[in-house]
Scaffold this active site. Structure first.
Site, PDB file in Angstrom:
ATOM      1  N   SER A 159      10.722 -21.398   4.458  1.00 54.29           N
ATOM      2  CA  SER A 159       9.455 -21.613   3.765  1.00 54.29           C
ATOM      3  C   SER A 159       9.269 -20.555   2.667  1.00 54.29           C
ATOM      4  O   SER A 159      10.071 -20.482   1.749  1.00 54.29           O
ATOM      5  CB  SER A 159       8.309 -21.620   4.783  1.00 54.29           C
ATOM      6  OG  SER A 159       7.108 -22.051   4.194  1.00 54.29           O
ATOM      7  N   ASP A 250       7.408 -33.259   4.149  1.00 53.13           N
ATOM      8  CA  ASP A 250       7.041 -31.874   3.846  1.00 53.13           C
ATOM      9  C   ASP A 250       6.481 -31.830   2.422  1.00 53.13           C
ATOM     10  O   ASP A 250       7.009 -32.490   1.519  1.00 53.13           O
ATOM     11  CB  ASP A 250       8.303 -31.006   3.957  1.00 53.13           C
ATOM     12  CG  ASP A 250       8.016 -29.511   3.913  1.00 53.13           C
ATOM     13  OD1 ASP A 250       7.286 -29.069   3.006  1.00 53.13           O
ATOM     14  OD2 ASP A 250       8.549 -28.793   4.764  1.00 53.13           O
ATOM     15  N   HIS A 280       6.505 -29.972   7.607  1.00 49.98           N
ATOM     16  CA  HIS A 280       6.777 -28.543   7.444  1.00 49.98           C
ATOM     17  C   HIS A 280       6.714 -27.855   8.804  1.00 49.98           C
ATOM     18  O   HIS A 280       5.784 -28.056   9.584  1.00 49.98           O
ATOM     19  CB  HIS A 280       5.746 -27.927   6.497  1.00 49.98           C
ATOM     20  CG  HIS A 280       6.167 -26.598   5.948  1.00 49.98           C
ATOM     21  ND1 HIS A 280       7.167 -26.476   5.009  1.00 49.98           N
ATOM     22  CD2 HIS A 280       5.730 -25.337   6.208  1.00 49.98           C
ATOM     23  CE1 HIS A 280       7.330 -25.199   4.696  1.00 49.98           C
ATOM     24  NE2 HIS A 280       6.465 -24.485   5.416  1.00 49.98           N
TER      25      HIS A 280
END
Length: 309
Positions: A159, A250, A280
């Site tokens: 991320s 995502d 995510h």
């Protein structure tokens, strides 16, 4: 319009009830969100790996960097991984990755350095980048003491950590720094210009949280450096071999696809995995089949990269 709920992988649906709602992320809620993202369960001891809390001396006037160091048993020369955690540039800890790093260290017989870089908004760009560069340099400086083969040092970022790792790879390339064996990116946060999406980004990390994370990290800097937002980079030639994993729902799906295409166009060896119905953070749902497939794909990419040297 397609119902986003219908797109979620069946193995990931039950977890939605317990995942944090980060749409509320703001200065007022930041401490609460940090506490949620710092929460961990005690990791199971894994035979064959020693885990040590260390402090890496900061460069110049920078503070020291707290980190977890994972060292498999034995004296053989090993590959190494610098792991950079996620958290939207504003939260997260190395401790949260502890269980997966223990497993990865044993599976790859690799030394892993997992760092706690400085967080925004208290420490905006380039603080996290400076901490990551200092940590990478430390791995090289300590290679003989740690039994590391400097030809086989990889970067791994999840991320926000994926964005930081990518910016670091660009910086290392442009400075003529040491070769990176693999850039492993798990749903990386690459581009501050990301807009809302018709079906992606509903879960875990929505557009409002993303805007807060980027504004905290960039702190109004103009123009935005490519090392801060690597999705803005026009020239990707000579980047290290890159592995990208992202879920189809995502928020980062489009920017990750664009970045993979740009890498391929620049002649960079690129491996892209898009997992249908994955939102995510899906890799944290360890019992899901899609998370297990990711672990196999990620492990195989590291193995190939380290064997190629």
């Amino acid at each position: 319009m397609t119902d986003p709920d219908a797109l979620v992988d069946p193995d990931l649906r039950a977890a939605l009830a317990v995942l944090p709602d980060l749409s509320v992320l703001s200065l007022e809620t930041l401490n609460d969100v940090r506490a949620i993202l710092a929460a961990t369960r005690p990791s199971e001891e894994i035979a064959g790996v020693q885990v040590t809390r260390i402090s890496i001396p900061g460069a110049s006037d920078q503070p020291d960097i707290a980190a977890l160091l994972y060292r498999p048993e034995g004296t053989a020369m090993r590959p190494a991984i610098l792991n950079i955690h996620g958290g939207g540039m504003v939260a997260g800890t190395a401790e949260r990755d502890d269980a997966s790093m223990r497993t990865l260290a044993v599976a790859l017989d690799a030394v892993i350095l997992s760092i706690d870089y400085r967080l925004a908004p208290e420490a905006p760009y380039p603080a996290a980048m400076e901490d990551s560069m200092t940590s990478l340099e430390w791995l090289h400086q300590q290679a003989s003491n740690l039994g590391i083969d400097v030809r086989r040092i990889a970067l791994r970022g999840t991320s926000a950590g994926g964005g930081i790792a990518t910016g670091l790879a660009l910086l290392v390339r442009d400075r003529g720094g040491p070769e990176i064996a693999l850039l492993s990116l798990v749903y990386p946060m690459l581009d501050d210009r990301t807009e809302n999406h018709p079906v992606a980004g509903k879960y875990v990390w929505p557009i409002a949280a993303n805007r807060f994370g980027w504004s905290s990290y960039l702190n109004g800097i103009v123009p935005v450096p490519i090392y801060a937002a690597p999705g803005r980079a026009d020239h990707l030639a000579a980047m290290p071999p890159t592995f990208i994993a992202v879920g189809s729902i995502d928020l980062f799906i489009d920017e990750n696809l664009r970045f993979a295409q740009a890498l391929i166009a620049a002649g960079v060896p690129t491996e892209l995995h898009v997992y249908p119905g994955a939102y995510h953070g899906f890799t944290l749902i360890s019992g899901a089949g899609v998370a297990r497939r990711f672990e196999q794909d990620s492990l195989a990419a590291f193995q190939r990269a380290f064997a190629a040297v």
